[in-house]
Motif scaffolding. Structure first.
Motif, PDB file in Angstrom:
ATOM      1  N   TYR A   9       1.032  -1.271   0.019  1.00 34.03           N
ATOM      2  CA  TYR A   9      -0.047  -0.126  -0.003  1.00 34.03           C
ATOM      3  C   TYR A   9       0.705   1.225  -0.018  1.00 34.03           C
ATOM      4  O   TYR A   9       1.885   1.467   0.810  1.00 34.03           O
ATOM      5  CB  TYR A   9      -0.928   0.120   1.275  1.00 34.03           C
ATOM      6  CG  TYR A   9      -1.922  -1.185   1.265  1.00 34.03           C
ATOM      7  CD1 TYR A   9      -3.123  -1.274   0.396  1.00 34.03           C
ATOM      8  CD2 TYR A   9      -1.918  -2.151   2.106  1.00 34.03           C
ATOM      9  CE1 TYR A   9      -3.940  -2.164   0.402  1.00 34.03           C
ATOM     10  CE2 TYR A   9      -2.714  -3.221   2.199  1.00 34.03           C
ATOM     11  CZ  TYR A   9      -3.724  -3.367   1.428  1.00 34.03           C
ATOM     12  OH  TYR A   9      -4.522  -4.237   1.420  1.00 34.03           O
ATOM     13  N   GLU A  10       0.504   2.285  -0.775  1.00 33.41           N
ATOM     14  CA  GLU A  10       1.177   3.503  -0.931  1.00 33.41           C
ATOM     15  C   GLU A  10       0.508   4.555  -1.203  1.00 33.41           C
ATOM     16  O   GLU A  10      -0.524   4.642  -1.763  1.00 33.41           O
ATOM     17  CB  GLU A  10       2.172   3.362  -2.185  1.00 33.41           C
ATOM     18  CG  GLU A  10       2.883   4.653  -2.538  1.00 33.41           C
ATOM     19  CD  GLU A  10       3.612   5.127  -1.645  1.00 33.41           C
ATOM     20  OE1 GLU A  10       3.561   6.412  -1.257  1.00 33.41           O
ATOM     21  OE2 GLU A  10       4.660   4.410  -1.121  1.00 33.41           O
ATOM     22  N   GLN A  11       0.594   5.459  -0.382  1.00 33.96           N
ATOM     23  CA  GLN A  11      -0.450   6.864  -0.131  1.00 33.96           C
ATOM     24  C   GLN A  11      -0.076   7.712  -1.380  1.00 33.96           C
ATOM     25  O   GLN A  11      -1.316   8.173  -1.809  1.00 33.96           O
ATOM     26  CB  GLN A  11      -0.275   7.627   1.149  1.00 33.96           C
ATOM     27  CG  GLN A  11      -0.900   8.585   1.414  1.00 33.96           C
ATOM     28  CD  GLN A  11      -0.755   9.356   2.640  1.00 33.96           C
ATOM     29  OE1 GLN A  11      -0.252   8.515   3.777  1.00 33.96           O
ATOM     30  NE2 GLN A  11      -1.165  10.484   2.831  1.00 33.96           N
ATOM     31  N   HIS A  89      -0.643  -1.179  -4.766  1.00 30.49           N
ATOM     32  CA  HIS A  89      -1.706  -0.141  -4.539  1.00 30.49           C
ATOM     33  C   HIS A  89      -1.533   1.169  -4.325  1.00 30.49           C
ATOM     34  O   HIS A  89      -1.058   1.596  -3.088  1.00 30.49           O
ATOM     35  CB  HIS A  89      -2.938  -0.985  -3.406  1.00 30.49           C
ATOM     36  CG  HIS A  89      -3.194  -2.248  -3.890  1.00 30.49           C
ATOM     37  ND1 HIS A  89      -4.146  -2.503  -4.846  1.00 30.49           N
ATOM     38  CD2 HIS A  89      -2.982  -3.271  -3.303  1.00 30.49           C
ATOM     39  CE1 HIS A  89      -4.436  -3.770  -4.997  1.00 30.49           C
ATOM     40  NE2 HIS A  89      -3.622  -4.374  -4.163  1.00 30.49           N
ATOM     41  N   HIS A  92      -3.622   4.471  -1.440  1.00 31.32           N
ATOM     42  CA  HIS A  92      -4.049   3.703  -0.370  1.00 31.32           C
ATOM     43  C   HIS A  92      -3.301   4.303   0.888  1.00 31.32           C
ATOM     44  O   HIS A  92      -2.142   3.887   0.889  1.00 31.32           O
ATOM     45  CB  HIS A  92      -3.627   2.212  -0.591  1.00 31.32           C
ATOM     46  CG  HIS A  92      -4.776   1.593  -1.247  1.00 31.32           C
ATOM     47  ND1 HIS A  92      -4.867   1.942  -2.663  1.00 31.32           N
ATOM     48  CD2 HIS A  92      -5.884   0.712  -1.195  1.00 31.32           C
ATOM     49  CE1 HIS A  92      -5.937   1.244  -3.148  1.00 31.32           C
ATOM     50  NE2 HIS A  92      -6.521   0.525  -2.239  1.00 31.32           N
ATOM     51  N   GLN A  93      -4.009   4.873   1.761  1.00 26.30           N
ATOM     52  CA  GLN A  93      -3.510   5.365   2.997  1.00 26.30           C
ATOM     53  C   GLN A  93      -3.773   4.386   4.201  1.00 26.30           C
ATOM     54  O   GLN A  93      -4.842   3.973   4.502  1.00 26.30           O
ATOM     55  CB  GLN A  93      -4.161   6.562   3.466  1.00 26.30           C
ATOM     56  CG  GLN A  93      -3.746   7.382   4.772  1.00 26.30           C
ATOM     57  CD  GLN A  93      -4.609   8.630   4.977  1.00 26.30           C
ATOM     58  OE1 GLN A  93      -4.517   9.599   4.197  1.00 26.30           O
ATOM     59  NE2 GLN A  93      -5.515   8.251   6.025  1.00 26.30           N
ATOM     60  N   VAL A  94      -2.625   3.720   4.694  1.00 26.26           N
ATOM     61  CA  VAL A  94      -2.787   2.755   5.829  1.00 26.26           C
ATOM     62  C   VAL A  94      -3.064   3.639   7.249  1.00 26.26           C
ATOM     63  O   VAL A  94      -2.486   4.395   7.485  1.00 26.26           O
ATOM     64  CB  VAL A  94      -1.381   2.056   6.070  1.00 26.26           C
ATOM     65  CG1 VAL A  94      -1.719   1.214   7.299  1.00 26.26           C
ATOM     66  CG2 VAL A  94      -1.199   1.314   4.816  1.00 26.26           C
ATOM     67  N   PHE A 110      -7.123   0.752   6.010  1.00 26.79           N
ATOM     68  CA  PHE A 110      -6.705   1.546   5.021  1.00 26.79           C
ATOM     69  C   PHE A 110      -7.733   2.322   4.251  1.00 26.79           C
ATOM     70  O   PHE A 110      -8.922   1.647   4.503  1.00 26.79           O
ATOM     71  CB  PHE A 110      -5.776   0.867   3.929  1.00 26.79           C
ATOM     72  CG  PHE A 110      -6.720   0.017   3.112  1.00 26.79           C
ATOM     73  CD1 PHE A 110      -7.520   0.311   2.021  1.00 26.79           C
ATOM     74  CD2 PHE A 110      -6.755  -1.576   3.290  1.00 26.79           C
ATOM     75  CE1 PHE A 110      -8.147  -0.702   1.316  1.00 26.79           C
ATOM     76  CE2 PHE A 110      -7.268  -2.463   2.684  1.00 26.79           C
ATOM     77  CZ  PHE A 110      -8.094  -2.079   1.635  1.00 26.79           C
ATOM     78  N   HIS A 112      -8.812   3.972   0.649  1.00 30.33           N
ATOM     79  CA  HIS A 112      -8.346   4.197  -0.718  1.00 30.33           C
ATOM     80  C   HIS A 112      -8.856   5.673  -1.165  1.00 30.33           C
ATOM     81  O   HIS A 112     -10.090   5.979  -0.658  1.00 30.33           O
ATOM     82  CB  HIS A 112      -9.438   3.459  -1.603  1.00 30.33           C
ATOM     83  CG  HIS A 112      -9.174   3.239  -2.831  1.00 30.33           C
ATOM     84  ND1 HIS A 112      -9.958   3.754  -3.922  1.00 30.33           N
ATOM     85  CD2 HIS A 112      -7.956   3.352  -3.728  1.00 30.33           C
ATOM     86  CE1 HIS A 112      -9.494   3.684  -5.123  1.00 30.33           C
ATOM     87  NE2 HIS A 112      -8.154   3.652  -4.838  1.00 30.33           N
ATOM     88  N   THR A 125      -7.598  -5.353   5.848  1.00 30.88           N
ATOM     89  CA  THR A 125      -7.047  -6.816   5.252  1.00 30.88           C
ATOM     90  C   THR A 125      -6.378  -7.191   6.284  1.00 30.88           C
ATOM     91  O   THR A 125      -6.136  -6.534   7.601  1.00 30.88           O
ATOM     92  CB  THR A 125      -6.118  -6.417   4.106  1.00 30.88           C
ATOM     93  OG1 THR A 125      -5.570  -7.770   3.500  1.00 30.88           O
ATOM     94  CG2 THR A 125      -4.901  -5.850   4.551  1.00 30.88           C
TER      95      THR A 125
END
Length: 148
Positions: A9-11, A89, A92-94, A110, A112, A125
């Motif tokens: 996941y990458e913001q 992705h 997507h901010q965790v 997260f 989206h 997840t």
């Protein structure tokens, strides 16, 4: 790796290789064989040569006889790979990572983000392992310091 089952996941909204350093005409300092995968697996779909073939640039590259590519083209190559990896992705901010003892797994919440960076959808997840990519400067979040 075939047995690897991972999600990233990458913001940020997209992949950017060295943003701000893609000066017109500047070339990377290593030959194209030092791409993302060739030295590990020259038969991979993600080689720079396959990128050139896919974009109908293989012959022009070959006949130019310049094996140090432009930085902008290398950025486009890396983005092409990133855009085609189903486990990666962007936007997507965790928001939270916590241990769920009942499931014996981590829960990762997260958000989206839409094209404007606004929340579009929430998700969760579950995973056995968590890896945090924190950039080039080491930083351990306070809640994780006791684990070091």
């Amino acid at each position: 790796l075939t047995p690897l089952d991972a999600v990233f996941y990458e913001q940020r909204p997209r992949f950017d290789w060295h943003p701000g350093l893609l000066i017109d005409g500047a070339r990377i300092q290593v030959p194209f064989l030092a791409d993302l995968v060739t030295l590990a697996d020259p038969t991979s779909d993600w080689t720079f040569l396959n990128y050139l073939r896919t974009h109908h640039r293989l012959y022009p590259f070959y006949f130019a006889e310049r094996f140090h590519t432009h930085r902008a083209e290398y950025d486009a190559y890396c983005r092409w790979v990133a855009d085609n990896l189903p486990a990666l992705h962007f936007r997507h901010q965790v928001d939270a990572v916590r241990w769920n003892p009942e499931r014996d797994l981590f829960e990762v919440d997260f958000t989206h983000l839409d094209a404007d960076g606004e929340a579009e959808a929430l998700g969760r997840t579950h995973t056995r392992n968590v890896v945090l990519g924190i950039g080039t400067e080491p930083h351990i979040p306070d809640p994780l310091r006791p684990l070091v």
